[in-house]
Write a protein that holds these residues in place. Structure first.
Motif, PDB file in Angstrom:
ATOM      1  N   VAL A  78       0.880  -1.166   0.000  1.00  0.00           N
ATOM      2  CA  VAL A  78       0.000   0.000   0.000  1.00  0.00           C
ATOM      3  C   VAL A  78       0.918   1.216   0.000  1.00  0.00           C
ATOM      4  CG1 VAL A  78      -1.820   1.245   1.200  1.00  0.00           C
ATOM      5  CG2 VAL A  78      -1.773  -1.248   1.272  1.00  0.00           C
ATOM      6  N   LEU A  79       0.855   2.005  -1.068  1.00  0.00           N
ATOM      7  CA  LEU A  79       1.844   3.049  -1.308  1.00  0.00           C
ATOM      8  C   LEU A  79       1.278   4.446  -1.116  1.00  0.00           C
ATOM      9  CD1 LEU A  79       4.698   3.822  -2.388  1.00  0.00           C
ATOM     10  CD2 LEU A  79       3.721   3.692  -4.700  1.00  0.00           C
ATOM     11  N   GLY A  80       2.057   5.308  -0.468  1.00  0.00           N
ATOM     12  CA  GLY A  80       1.678   6.709  -0.294  1.00  0.00           C
ATOM     13  C   GLY A  80       2.783   7.635  -0.765  1.00  0.00           C
ATOM     14  N   ASP A  81       2.427   8.786  -1.316  1.00  0.00           N
ATOM     15  CA  ASP A  81       3.359   9.808  -1.791  1.00  0.00           C
ATOM     16  C   ASP A  81       3.125  11.065  -0.954  1.00  0.00           C
ATOM     17  OD1 ASP A  81       4.743  11.808  -3.083  1.00  0.00           O
ATOM     18  OD2 ASP A  81       3.955  11.385  -5.075  1.00  0.00           O
ATOM     19  N   CYS A  82       4.119  11.460  -0.170  1.00  0.00           N
ATOM     20  CA  CYS A  82       3.944  12.600   0.747  1.00  0.00           C
ATOM     21  C   CYS A  82       4.402  13.927   0.163  1.00  0.00           C
ATOM     22  CB  CYS A  82       4.652  12.338   2.071  1.00  0.00           C
ATOM     23  SG  CYS A  82       6.454  12.316   1.968  1.00  0.00           S
ATOM     24  N   HIS A  83       4.922  13.927  -1.062  1.00  0.00           N
ATOM     25  CA  HIS A  83       5.320  15.163  -1.752  1.00  0.00           C
ATOM     26  C   HIS A  83       6.316  15.987  -0.921  1.00  0.00           C
ATOM     27  CE1 HIS A  83       2.092  14.232  -4.549  1.00  0.00           C
ATOM     28  NE2 HIS A  83       1.261  14.154  -3.540  1.00  0.00           N
ATOM     29  N   TYR A  84       7.207  15.309  -0.235  1.00  0.00           N
ATOM     30  CA  TYR A  84       8.254  15.952   0.573  1.00  0.00           C
ATOM     31  C   TYR A  84       7.687  16.777   1.731  1.00  0.00           C
ATOM     32  CZ  TYR A  84      11.861  14.730  -2.845  1.00  0.00           C
ATOM     33  OH  TYR A  84      12.731  14.044  -3.667  1.00  0.00           O
ATOM     34  N   SER A  85       6.441  16.544   2.108  1.00  0.00           N
ATOM     35  CA  SER A  85       5.820  17.310   3.189  1.00  0.00           C
ATOM     36  C   SER A  85       5.734  16.467   4.459  1.00  0.00           C
ATOM     37  CB  SER A  85       4.413  17.752   2.772  1.00  0.00           C
ATOM     38  OG  SER A  85       3.692  18.231   3.886  1.00  0.00           O
ATOM     39  N   PRO A  86       6.397  16.872   5.546  1.00  0.00           N
ATOM     40  CA  PRO A  86       6.307  16.125   6.808  1.00  0.00           C
ATOM     41  C   PRO A  86       4.873  16.026   7.324  1.00  0.00           C
ATOM     42  CG  PRO A  86       8.160  17.643   6.870  1.00  0.00           C
ATOM     43  CD  PRO A  86       7.367  17.984   5.637  1.00  0.00           C
ATOM     44  N   LEU A  87       4.081  17.072   7.147  1.00  0.00           N
ATOM     45  CA  LEU A  87       2.695  17.041   7.627  1.00  0.00           C
ATOM     46  C   LEU A  87       1.846  16.103   6.782  1.00  0.00           C
ATOM     47  CD1 LEU A  87       2.059  20.791   8.523  1.00  0.00           C
ATOM     48  CD2 LEU A  87       2.594  18.894  10.056  1.00  0.00           C
TER      49      LEU A  87
END
Length: 333
Positions: free
Chosen positions: A96-105
């Protein structure tokens, strides 16, 4: 409306009991290949959709691992993902993959969401999660692997390499080649890029001969076009004296190479160029670009194996694993 196939329907088609089907789906490694193939054929034949939430409650296994990366468009992380996907196949798991876009929040929100799906393990990029994110992960009780960089205080398990040391070594490579007016080109300035910059500054500060340094950075996303713009900026800042640049990644290095040709600068006699990550294109351009390479595919594989080795154990392997890096010297330096 057609009735949704259930476990008993699979059992009937496979010619086994519903309990056997449940056992095959929950623990495929613990049944024979012949039985597993029979049940999988029945699943495909009738279009059975497994209820992973119910299975997880019954068996305490969800059959998935959670992975968060900073960018799906960055080929560096694609290499890591390929390693992860190649390894999970051996364990009959799904990602199950997530992309956080370099955002810690954004990463924090994703961690909470993915933990609600009861993953069997969690793989994260970097070691700079928020305090709340670290708390969530520690309280989850599942194996956690932080990769890409090393930490003195990982949440659980850690595999990566020192971006600081790599920055020192690639800068020393330029210094040993005789360059004395060095520039650093940085984009986005995430923690790993900052560590590379710190290594650049350390190498210059420790060098036994006088030399000058120029640092040009931006929080913009990295791109080949941006690499050309940053080279223009460092040449302007140094009044044309900069004779070598350490680019924080190969995208910037490629842009700097193309821009150097437009500026009629010969590489490496007028200006040397080195990058980071050793992308395929760096070896194909003329002149080929010196870069720092790391075994990203193997890192992804080993992260999965660490998760699997920690299953069912109260204490996990906590000594960070330094997977290393190497400087690939090419014609650009």
């Amino acid at each position: 409306m057609n009735k949704k196939p259930n476990l008993k329907d699979v059992a009937k088609v496979a010619g086994v009991s519903a309990i056997t089907v449940s056992r095959v789906l929950s623990n495929p490694d613990k049944v024979s290949e012949k039985l597993r193939a029979k049940v999988e054929q029945a699943v495909h034949e009738i279009g059975y959709i497994r209820n992973h939430a119910a299975s997880a409650l019954a068996s305490r296994r969800s059959g998935v691992i959670a992975v968060i990366i900073p960018s799906l468009s960055n080929i560096v992380f694609n290499d890591v993902l390929q390693g992860i996907y190649s390894a999970v196949k051996q364990h009959h798991l799904q990602v199950v993959l997530g992309d956080c876009h370099y955002s810690p929040l954004e990463e924090e929100k994703l961690i909470a969401t993915l933990l609600s799906q009861s993953p069997e393990g969690f793989i994260l990029t970097g070691t700079d999660q928020t305090d709340y994110a670290r708390k969530l992960l520690k309280q989850s009780g599942i194996p956690i692997v932080q990769l890409m960089e090393l930490s003195d205080s990982p949440i659980d398990m850690n595999i990566g390499f020192s971006h600081f040391n790599a920055g020192v070594d690639i800068t020393n490579h330029l210094l040993q080649k005789g360059y004395r007016k060095l520039g650093f080109l940085g984009a986005r300035m995430d923690t790993r890029t900052q560590q590379r910059l710190a290594g650049f500054k350390k190498a210059i500060a420790d060098f036994h001969q006088p030399c000058q340094s120029y640092v040009v950075t931006t929080t913009q996303s990295s791109s080949i076009r941006l690499g050309g713009q940053l080279l223009q900026a460092v040449m302007a800042e140094s009044q044309g004296q900069c004779d070598a640049v350490f680019c924080c990644n190969d995208d910037l290095a490629l842009g700097a190479l193309f821009e150097s040709k437009r500026m009629n600068l010969k590489v490496p006699s007028d200006i040397a160029i080195c990058g980071f990550n050793d992308l395929e294109a760096s070896a194909l351009v003329e002149p080929a670009i010196t870069s720092v390479a790391s075994p990203r595919f193997e890192m992804g594989q080993q992260a999965v194996e660490l998760l699997m080795s920690a299953q069912g154990q109260d204490k996990h392997h906590r000594s960070p694993i330094d997977i290393g890096y190497r400087i690939v010297e090419r014609a650009s330096t």
